[in-house]
Design an enzyme around this catalytic site. Structure first.
Site, PDB file in Angstrom:
ATOM      1  N   SER A  45       0.867  -1.183   0.000  1.00 46.10           N
ATOM      2  CA  SER A  45       0.000   0.000   0.000  1.00 46.10           C
ATOM      3  C   SER A  45       0.907   1.237   0.000  1.00 46.10           C
ATOM      4  O   SER A  45       2.072   1.168   0.389  1.00 46.10           O
ATOM      5  CB  SER A  45      -0.946  -0.003   1.199  1.00 46.10           C
ATOM      6  OG  SER A  45      -0.224   0.092   2.404  1.00 46.10           O
ATOM      7  N   THR A  47       1.355   4.153   1.692  1.00 44.36           N
ATOM      8  CA  THR A  47       2.039   4.639   2.888  1.00 44.36           C
ATOM      9  C   THR A  47       2.967   3.581   3.473  1.00 44.36           C
ATOM     10  O   THR A  47       4.092   3.889   3.876  1.00 44.36           O
ATOM     11  CB  THR A  47       1.013   5.098   3.946  1.00 44.36           C
ATOM     12  OG1 THR A  47       0.130   6.048   3.343  1.00 44.36           O
ATOM     13  CG2 THR A  47       1.691   5.734   5.134  1.00 44.36           C
ATOM     14  N   CYS A  48       2.525   2.334   3.481  1.00 44.54           N
ATOM     15  CA  CYS A  48       3.369   1.254   4.033  1.00 44.54           C
ATOM     16  C   CYS A  48       4.656   1.101   3.234  1.00 44.54           C
ATOM     17  O   CYS A  48       5.740   0.995   3.797  1.00 44.54           O
ATOM     18  CB  CYS A  48       2.604  -0.071   4.030  1.00 44.54           C
ATOM     19  SG  CYS A  48       1.097  -0.060   5.017  1.00 44.54           S
ATOM     20  N   GLY A  49       4.527   1.098   1.914  1.00 48.00           N
ATOM     21  CA  GLY A  49       5.673   0.849   1.058  1.00 48.00           C
ATOM     22  C   GLY A  49       6.575   2.035   0.825  1.00 48.00           C
ATOM     23  O   GLY A  49       7.800   1.894   0.757  1.00 48.00           O
TER      24      GLY A  49
END
Length: 161
Positions: A45, A47-49
C-alpha cells in the site's frame, strides 16, 4: 485497543522467511526479548511501502543501539504478498522480521483492526508501533494520520526510548 502494560496475546501468526514460512505463537517469539513491532494495514500500500518501511529500515541502527533485540513488521497479508514485499522493500536485507497476520488474528486480539471497503481493506491492522519487553507493552504509538507516518515511525519510537 491495546495499551501500555498489556500482555500481548498468545495467538498464531506466520513468520515469513526468504524461502519459507512457519506458523509460530507470537508470545513465544516475544518471550524474554525487547522487541519493536510496527503494524501496518498491508504490504505494497502507498504509505506502508513508500514511507513506513523505509523509515524503519533507515532507523535499524538507532533501534539496535537502544537495545531492541528484534524488529518486527506485521501486516494483514498472505505469505506470498508478505514475502515478495519483504524482498522488494529491502526488509529481509535490513534484518527485519516479517510477520503475516493473514487472518488478522493478532490484530483482532489487540483490538486494532479497521475496514476501508472503498479500497478493498477488510479487517486490516490499524497502523501503530509498540515496544514489548517479555511480551508486555512498554511503549505504544498509535498513528494519527491515515496517509503519512507522523507518530508511528521508527524515528518516533527511538525518540521515546
Amino acid at each position: 485497543m491495546i495499551k501500555v502494560g498489556d500482555s500481548l496475546p498468545d495467538v498464531g501468526v506466520l513468520l515469513i522467511k526468504h524461502h519459507k514460512h512457519e506458523e509460530i505463537q507470537m508470545s513465544e517469539r516475544l518471550d524474554g526479548k525487547k522487541v519493536a513491532i510496527f503494524a501496518m494495514p498491508g504490504a505494497f500500500s502507498n504509505t506502508c511501502g513508500s514511507s513506513h518501511i523505509p523509515n524503519i529500515i533507515g532507523h535499524m541502527d538507532a533501534l539496535r543501539k537502544k537495545g531492541i533485540e528484534e524488529v518486527i513488521v506485521l501486516t494483514v497479508n498472505d505469505i506470498f504478498v508478505s514475502r515478495e514485499w519483504a524482498k522488494q522493500s529491502g526488509a529481509f536485507e535490513a534484518g527485519i522480521t516479517i510477520i503475516a497476520d493473514s487472518s488478522a488474528t493478532f490484530s483482532t486480539a489487540v483490538k486494532m483492526t479497521f475496514d476501508a471497503p472503498a479500497i478493498g481493506f477488510y479487517n486490516r491492522s490499524i497502523r501503530y508501533a509498540l515496544l514489548a519487553e517479555d511480551g508486555v507493552v512498554t511503549k505504544f504509538l498509535l498513528e494519527e494520520s491515515r496517509s503519512r507516518i507522523t507518530t508511528s515511525g521508527a524515528d518516533h519510537l527511538v525518540d521515546q526510548l
